[in-house]
Design an enzyme around this catalytic site. Sequence first.
Site, PDB file in Angstrom:
ATOM      1  N   HIS A  19       0.817  -1.213   0.000  1.00 27.54           N
ATOM      2  CA  HIS A  19       0.000   0.000   0.000  1.00 27.54           C
ATOM      3  C   HIS A  19       0.851   1.262   0.000  1.00 27.54           C
ATOM      4  CE1 HIS A  19      -3.398  -2.692   1.690  1.00 27.54           C
ATOM      5  NE2 HIS A  19      -3.370  -2.701   0.375  1.00 27.54           N
ATOM      6  N   HIS A  42      -7.928  -8.070  -7.783  1.00 24.14           N
ATOM      7  CA  HIS A  42      -8.256  -8.871  -6.589  1.00 24.14           C
ATOM      8  C   HIS A  42      -8.378  -7.866  -5.438  1.00 24.14           C
ATOM      9  CE1 HIS A  42      -6.234 -11.672  -9.308  1.00 24.14           C
ATOM     10  NE2 HIS A  42      -6.693 -12.697  -8.613  1.00 24.14           N
ATOM     11  N   SER A 100      -6.656  -1.736  -0.695  1.00 24.01           N
ATOM     12  CA  SER A 100      -6.256  -1.042  -1.925  1.00 24.01           C
ATOM     13  C   SER A 100      -7.389  -0.232  -2.575  1.00 24.01           C
ATOM     14  CB  SER A 100      -5.633  -2.026  -2.919  1.00 24.01           C
ATOM     15  OG  SER A 100      -6.437  -3.161  -3.101  1.00 24.01           O
ATOM     16  N   GLU A 118     -13.669  -8.445  -7.286  1.00 19.38           N
ATOM     17  CA  GLU A 118     -13.472  -9.373  -6.163  1.00 19.38           C
ATOM     18  C   GLU A 118     -14.370 -10.584  -6.400  1.00 19.38           C
ATOM     19  OE1 GLU A 118     -11.594  -9.811  -3.257  1.00 19.38           O
ATOM     20  OE2 GLU A 118     -12.861 -11.578  -3.120  1.00 19.38           O
ATOM     21  N   GLY A 144     -10.128 -12.718 -11.327  1.00 18.36           N
ATOM     22  CA  GLY A 144      -9.297 -11.523 -11.448  1.00 18.36           C
ATOM     23  C   GLY A 144      -8.558 -11.441 -12.775  1.00 18.36           C
ATOM     24  N   ASP A 164      -3.148  -8.390  -7.370  1.00 13.46           N
ATOM     25  CA  ASP A 164      -2.792  -8.733  -5.984  1.00 13.46           C
ATOM     26  C   ASP A 164      -3.533 -10.010  -5.601  1.00 13.46           C
ATOM     27  OD1 ASP A 164      -1.954  -8.601  -3.360  1.00 13.46           O
ATOM     28  OD2 ASP A 164      -3.485  -7.145  -2.777  1.00 13.46           O
TER      29      ASP A 164
HETATM   30  C1  LIG Z   1      -4.545 -10.292  -1.184  1.00 18.31           C
HETATM   31  S1  LIG Z   1      -6.263 -10.116  -1.181  1.00 18.31           S
HETATM   32  C2  LIG Z   1      -6.535  -8.546  -1.869  1.00 18.31           C
HETATM   33  C3  LIG Z   1      -6.175  -7.416  -1.012  1.00 18.31           C
HETATM   34  C4  LIG Z   1      -6.426  -6.072  -1.635  1.00 18.31           C
HETATM   35  N1  LIG Z   1      -5.874  -5.963  -2.985  1.00 18.31           N
HETATM   36  C5  LIG Z   1      -5.813  -4.981  -0.788  1.00 18.31           C
HETATM   37  O1  LIG Z   1      -4.638  -4.646  -1.020  1.00 18.31           O
HETATM   38  O2  LIG Z   1      -6.485  -4.476   0.104  1.00 18.31           O
HETATM   39  C6  LIG Z   1      -6.760 -11.155  -2.501  1.00 18.31           C
HETATM   40  C7  LIG Z   1      -8.257 -11.130  -2.754  1.00 18.31           C
HETATM   41  O3  LIG Z   1      -8.507 -11.898  -3.929  1.00 18.31           O
HETATM   42  C8  LIG Z   1      -9.747 -12.562  -3.797  1.00 18.31           C
HETATM   43  N2  LIG Z   1      -9.710 -13.659  -4.768  1.00 18.31           N
HETATM   44  C9  LIG Z   1      -9.301 -14.941  -4.608  1.00 18.31           C
HETATM   45  N3  LIG Z   1      -9.338 -15.595  -5.784  1.00 18.31           N
HETATM   46  C10 LIG Z   1      -9.758 -14.697  -6.707  1.00 18.31           C
HETATM   47  C11 LIG Z   1      -9.960 -14.739  -8.100  1.00 18.31           C
HETATM   48  N4  LIG Z   1      -9.741 -15.865  -8.792  1.00 18.31           N
HETATM   49  N5  LIG Z   1     -10.363 -13.634  -8.735  1.00 18.31           N
HETATM   50  C12 LIG Z   1     -10.575 -12.475  -8.049  1.00 18.31           C
HETATM   51  N6  LIG Z   1     -10.423 -12.366  -6.720  1.00 18.31           N
HETATM   52  C13 LIG Z   1     -10.003 -13.454  -6.054  1.00 18.31           C
HETATM   53  C14 LIG Z   1      -9.784 -12.969  -2.342  1.00 18.31           C
HETATM   54  O4  LIG Z   1     -11.128 -13.157  -1.916  1.00 18.31           O
HETATM   55  C15 LIG Z   1      -9.098 -11.762  -1.655  1.00 18.31           C
HETATM   56  O5  LIG Z   1     -10.055 -10.830  -1.216  1.00 18.31           O
END
Ligand SMILES: C[S@@+](CC[C@H](N)C(=O)[O-])C[C@H]1O[C@@H](n2cnc3c(N)ncnc32)[C@H](O)[C@@H]1O
Length: 280
Positions: A19, A42, A100, A118, A144, A164
Site C-alpha cells: 500500500h 483482486h 487497496s 473481487e 481476477g 494482488d
Molecule cells: C490479497 S487479497 C486482496 C487485497 C487487496 N488488494 C488490498 O490490497 O487491500 C486477494 C483477494 O482476492 C480474492 N480472490 C481470490 N481468488 C480470486 C480470483 N480468482 N479472482 C478475483 N479475486 C479473487 C480474495 O477473496 C481476496 O479478497
Amino acid sequence: MLSYRHLFHAGNCADVFKHALLTRLLAGLGRNPNPYFYLDTHAGIGRYDLTRPWAQKAREFEKGISRLRERADIPEALRPYLEMVRAENPDGKLRYYPGSPLIALRLRRKDDRMVFNELNKSDCADLKTLTAREHRVAVSMMDGYQTLKAFLPPAERRGLVLIDSSFDRAREFPRLVRALTEAHERWATGMYAVWYPLMDADTMAAFERNLRRTAIRKILRLELAVAPQDQTLTIPGSGMLVVNPPWHFDTEARPLLQWLWRALAVEGAGGTRVDWLVPE
Ligand SMILES: C[S@@+](CC[C@H](N)C(=O)[O-])C[C@H]1O[C@@H](n2cnc3c(N)ncnc32)[C@H](O)[C@@H]1O
C-alpha cells in the site's frame, strides 16, 4: 471455494509494503492533469475492521501498520499513506485499515475511473456497499485474471492495474506470468503493479526466468524481506513488480523501502531490493 480471506492479514507487513508503493504510484498518476484508469483485479473488501475476530486471531497488523504508527521519523514519501490510515481512525485508535480500493478512492480525482474486482461473493457485496455513492467506480465479480481481458485497454490510455492475487500456492507464479503477458499484449503502455510473496529460491528463480522470456520491457522489481527465510510458518517478505513505472520510481522507492525495513524487520533479518528485472 475461496479459502483465503484478507481480513486475517489486513495491515500486516505485506500490506504496508504494497500500500505504501501503491500510494506512490497513484500519486504519480495524479500529477498529470489527464484522467487515468485504475483496475484492481483482486480487490478484497476495501476497508478492514481490525477488531473483528478474524483480524484478532493472529493480530498480524501489530507487526505491520501498528509499528509505523509508533514512529516519529516518518519519511515524506510515506506520509500520504499513513495520513489515509489516520483518517480512517479519527479518534487515534487503530481500528480500521484501508485496503487497496479505499486507498485508490481517497486519491481519485473526479474524472479518474476505477474498476474493483473481487470474486468472493460476500466480500464483493461489502465492496459494493463501500463504493455505492462513488461516480465512475464499478465493482465486478469475476476471476481476477479475466478482468484483464474485460477491461483492457482502457479508453483513457493511461493508468494502473494492480494484480494482488491471494497467492496461496507457488503455481500462481506461472499463471501470473501468463496473465501479465496477455494483458501487456492488449495494453503495452499501461502501468502494472504485481504483488508476490517471497518463496523458495527455485520458485523465485523460475519466476524471474519466465518473466525475462516475455516481450515485456521496463520491469522494476521491488522487494522487502523482514524475517529470515527459514521461518517456515510465514513468508519472509514480499515483492512487487512494476511494469512501466513512473520516471525515477526506483530512486524514490529505494530509501522508502530501506526505512520500512528498518521499522519492520525482525532482529535485522531480511533486506530490500530495487532493481530492473528487465530494463527498457
Ligand atoms: C490479497 S487479497 C486482496 C487485497 C487487496 N488488494 C488490498 O490490497 O487491500 C486477494 C483477494 O482476492 C480474492 N480472490 C481470490 N481468488 C480470486 C480470483 N480468482 N479472482 C478475483 N479475486 C479473487 C480474495 O477473496 C481476496 O479478497
